[in-house]
Write a protein that holds these residues in place. Structure first.
Motif, short mmCIF file in Angstrom:
data_model
loop_
_atom_site.label_atom_id
_atom_site.label_comp_id
_atom_site.label_asym_id
_atom_site.label_seq_id
_atom_site.Cartn_x
_atom_site.Cartn_y
_atom_site.Cartn_z
N GLU A 90 0.86 -1.18 0.00
CA GLU A 90 0.00 0.00 0.00
C GLU A 90 0.89 1.23 0.00
N GLY B 115 6.66 -0.65 8.73
CA GLY B 115 5.96 -0.98 7.48
C GLY B 115 6.83 -1.63 6.42
N SER C 147 -0.92 -0.33 20.85
CA SER C 147 -0.92 0.76 19.88
C SER C 147 0.37 0.73 19.07
N THR C 148 0.35 1.47 17.95
CA THR C 148 1.55 1.53 17.13
C THR C 148 2.68 2.20 17.90
N PHE D 179 1.06 3.84 1.87
CA PHE D 179 1.64 4.13 3.18
C PHE D 179 1.52 2.88 4.03
N GLN D 180 2.58 2.12 4.09
CA GLN D 180 2.51 0.85 4.79
C GLN D 180 2.26 1.07 6.27
N ARG D 181 1.29 0.35 6.80
CA ARG D 181 1.07 0.34 8.24
C ARG D 181 1.71 -0.92 8.79
N PRO D 182 1.98 -0.91 10.11
CA PRO D 182 2.53 -2.14 10.66
C PRO D 182 1.53 -3.28 10.52
N ASP E 132 -4.63 -0.94 -1.03
CA ASP E 132 -5.35 0.33 -0.94
C ASP E 132 -5.75 0.86 -2.32
N ARG F 173 6.41 0.78 18.76
CA ARG F 173 7.64 1.47 18.36
C ARG F 173 8.69 1.47 19.47
#
Lengths: 461, 248
Positions: free
Chosen positions: A170, A189, A220-221, A172-175, B164, A225
């Motif tokens: 994607e 990501g 949470s992210t 914007f890669q999310r975890p 996406d 982290r």
């Protein structure tokens, strides 16, 4: 009939439901039978109702693609799949045995069990990585132990294959992955580094050894982290009797920067099987949490943490081979010995990441031992080890790791082959048979060449 | 059914014949020739004769590329200096029947859920390069097909939609079948048969299996020395020979 709500006795495309084994947020799993199948099978049906995340269906597609591509690897056999637009499901081999998640509750485990299970998982990971795939969601519930031994990895919904498009990409890669187990680069990501799986293995080894998750279970992210900046408590702080060598292995897996971890799973399996060969540093001895080195910290803050991207070709290439050097102590002429040393140097120069395993073979000691203390088995063993280390010190090599081992076996050829197979050695260097040919090792070179699972270089002086 | 997808042959008969033989070994039943049959290389006549024979016997469908359009005088088109020199030389080689064949080629071709175009389905005749995910999205939405096959860009690339809805570029690995199920849309740039630009020798093409819904990219060895020598002997720009030798 709704595929996620099947009851025992219901039939879908000829697959008869025996029982509903599992119903999770993303999928439902049934045990099914079908006359055309060789054995018991499970059917996995993704949940696709309104409000279900699109990750569910993409993950399902990824899993189908991966199981197809990984046939023959440490994965369940894929028996059938459906038209995803009609009624998505996968039918695969039912793994008899238990998921490791069922065993985690009794952690801390005995050290021997941590070592054996860890090495078996590392073997499976090595096989997976060599096929060009990364799991990226490794955790106890995705590791199945077969009753007869051996590990099967399941749930490839987040996996990545070097030779196939990444459907989970994607802008914007999310975890993605399970918060306690994912590697720092996954939190950012990044989905291209096979060493992410080695980090997850480190988390599991930590958990098996101490019963505690090294980074807790962040919700949470930003919680995830934290592993970028804070080192975990050394496992020995939680369990004093843990061997420093095992802590060394675990913390080596849990390095923040992928390049500072083990280079591949094979090396971890090797170390878990040869704890006595692990050179223990401060990392293994510490019982107090140390802050990450200033260099790493600055680098994370300054440059925004950019682990090297591994591209398709690189992913499957073996960057950190184990090179087995068979040393004939007390045999062969000096010229040949020197030629072998020079060849080892040459190979080590070409593959600086390589591990050099120096091995000498000796006859098994007599069962009853000897009354003469000077030649008793332990003494003889130590004498040979000293001699082997001396020989190896004549090799100018900056190999990442060096090990020395004396194998006791009356069949030296078989001993070398066994060692090469168990440790997945990728190259054997051995001296050519010497003229007399009667010596212990010389006579077995041919057998090694014929039956070795890898390349063999026969060195002549 | 298995389709052989061949683009950018560029008058390289050695590469073309090698690909045709390889495709036969792969069980290919039908060929889709994705434009730029000629230009750059030294054998426009031989390549066109072979294409005409394949099209007449209904083994192949051919579509028009920008070099073909310029060579037959069908449409003006901006070209770099080497390409323009090669086109001028090529024009002198063509017989009337070759020009007639090129003039009749369609700009695109649709068969079931497949769509073939040389460059982009967005205004095919403007020869837009598809080099980003955005370009690929535009091309796919103009094509309205499950599978779009094209050339023009010489390096093979498979565009696909990620999680996406953005399109992402995947650089395929040779010989590894990639599942391309039709509940997604795919844009495959199959790579150049006759003029590689990635400093690797060999003729690129792809095979699409419409039953299994799998796409495999290949690079086939051929006598590139001979093809390069012919380019030099014809007095064409030497860079065009170096491409074939993997040196430019």
């Amino acid at each position: 009939m709704i595929a996620t709500e099947l009851a025992p006795g219901d039939v879908l495309d000829g697959f008869c439901v025996v029982s509903r084994m599992y119903a999770g947020g993303m999928a439902v799993i049934y045990e099914v039978v079908h006359e055309a199948l060789p054995g018991p099978a499970v059917m996995k049906v993704p949940r696709l109702g309104q409000g279900e995340s699109s990750a569910g269906i993409v993950g399902f597609e990824v899993e189908q693609m991966m199981l197809e591509a990984l046939a023959g690897g440490p994965v369940p056999m894929l028996y059938a799949f459906s038209d995803i637009e009609r009624e998505p499901y996968l039918v695969m081999e039912k793994i008899e045995g238990r998921a490791l998640s069922a065993e985690v509750s009794r952690a801390p485990w005995p050290v021997e069990e941590v070592l054996q299970t860890g090495a078996a998982i590392a073997d499976a990971l090595a096989a997976l990585h060599e096929m060009g795939a990364i799991h990226l969601d490794l955790k106890p519930s995705n590791v199945m132990m077969r009753p007869q031994g051996g590990v099967v990895l399941i749930d490839f919904g987040l996996a990545r294959h070097a030779h196939l498009p990444d459907l989970l990409a994607e802008a914007f890669q999310r975890p993605m992955g399970s918060a306690p187990y994912i590697a720092p680069e996954q939190v950012l990501g990044i989905r291209t580094d096979l060493r992410s799986d080695l980090f997850a293995l480190g988390v599991m080894l930590y958990e098996f050894s101490t019963g505690v998750l090294p980074f807790g279970w962040p919700q949470s992210t930003s919680g995830m982290r934290k592993r970028l900046k804070t080192a975990p408590h050394p496992p020995r702080a939680l369990r004093a009797d843990l061997p420093p060598a095992l802590q060394e292995i675990i913390l080596h897996c849990l390095e923040v920067y992928p390049a500072r971890r083990y280079a591949n799973a094979r090396q971890i399996a090797f170390d878990l099987r040869h704890l006595d060969q692990v050179s223990v540093t401060e990392l293994g001895l510490n019982t107090r949490r140390v802050s990450l080195s200033a260099r790493v910290r600055d680098w994370i803050r300054g440059s925004g943490f950019e682990p090297s991207q591994i591209d398709a070709a690189e992913l499957v290439e073996d960057h950190a081979p184990i090179i087995l050097v068979v040393v004939a102590l007390g045999e062969g002429d000096d010229r040949q010995q020197q030629a072998l040393q020079r060849d080892v140097e040459r190979v080590a120069r070409l593959t600086p990441e390589a591990r050099l395993a120096f091995v000498a073979v000796t006859r098994e000691p007599p069962v009853l031992g000897t009354s003469d203390e000077a030649t008793s088995a332990p003494r003889e063993h130590i004498r040979l080890l000293v001699e082997l280390r001396h020989w190896a010190s004549g090799v100018q090599a900056s190999a990442a790791r060096v090990t020395h081992q004396i194998l006791e076996d009356n069949d030296p050829g078989e001993a070398i082959l066994n060692y090469a197979r168990t440790n997945r050695v990728s190259h054997i260097l051995i001296g050519a048979p010497t003229e007399s040919g009667r010596r212990h090792l010389s006579a077995h070179v041919g057998k090694v060449v014929l039956a070795a699972p890898c390349s063999v270089t026969v060195v002549r002086g | 059914m298995r389709y052989g997808l061949i683009a950018d042959i560029h008058s390289n008969i050695e590469a073309f014949e090698a690909v045709l033989a390889h495709a036969q070994g792969q069980g290919v039943a039908r060929l889709l020739l994705l434009g730029d049959l000629i230009g750059y290389g030294a054998d426009p006549q031989a390549v066109l004769e072979r294409c005409m024979q394949l099209v007449e016997t209904q083994q192949a469908v051919a579509i028009l590329g920008n070099h073909d359009a310029l060579a037959c005088g069908r449409a003006p088109c901006e070209m770099n200096e080497d390409a323009q020199m090669a086109i001028d030389w090529t024009r002198g080689q063509l017989k009337p029947r070759h020009t007639q064949f090129l003039l009749r080629l369609p700009l695109s071709y649709r068969e079931e859920h497949m769509f073939c175009v040389h460059a982009s389905a967005v205004e095919p005749e403007s020869w837009t390069y598809v080099s980003t995910g955005h370009d690929a999205e535009a091309c796919l939405s103009a094509a309205q097909a499950d599978w779009v096959f094209s050339g023009h860009v010489h390096d093979p690339t498979l565009y696909y939609s990620g999680r996406d809805e953005h399109m992402f570029a995947f650089r395929p690995t040779e010989n590894i079948p990639v599942p391309v199920p039709n509940h997604r849309s795919w844009l495959a740039i199959v790579g150049s048969c006759g003029q590689p630009r990635d400093r690797q020798v060999g003729a690129r093409y792809a095979v699409f299996d419409s039953i299994q819904q799998k796409l495999t990219f290949f690079r086939v060895p051929y006598d590139h020395h001979a093809a390069a020598e012919k380019i030099r002997a014809a007095g064409l720009p030497s860079r065009l020979a170096l491409y074939l030798e993997g040196k430019a």
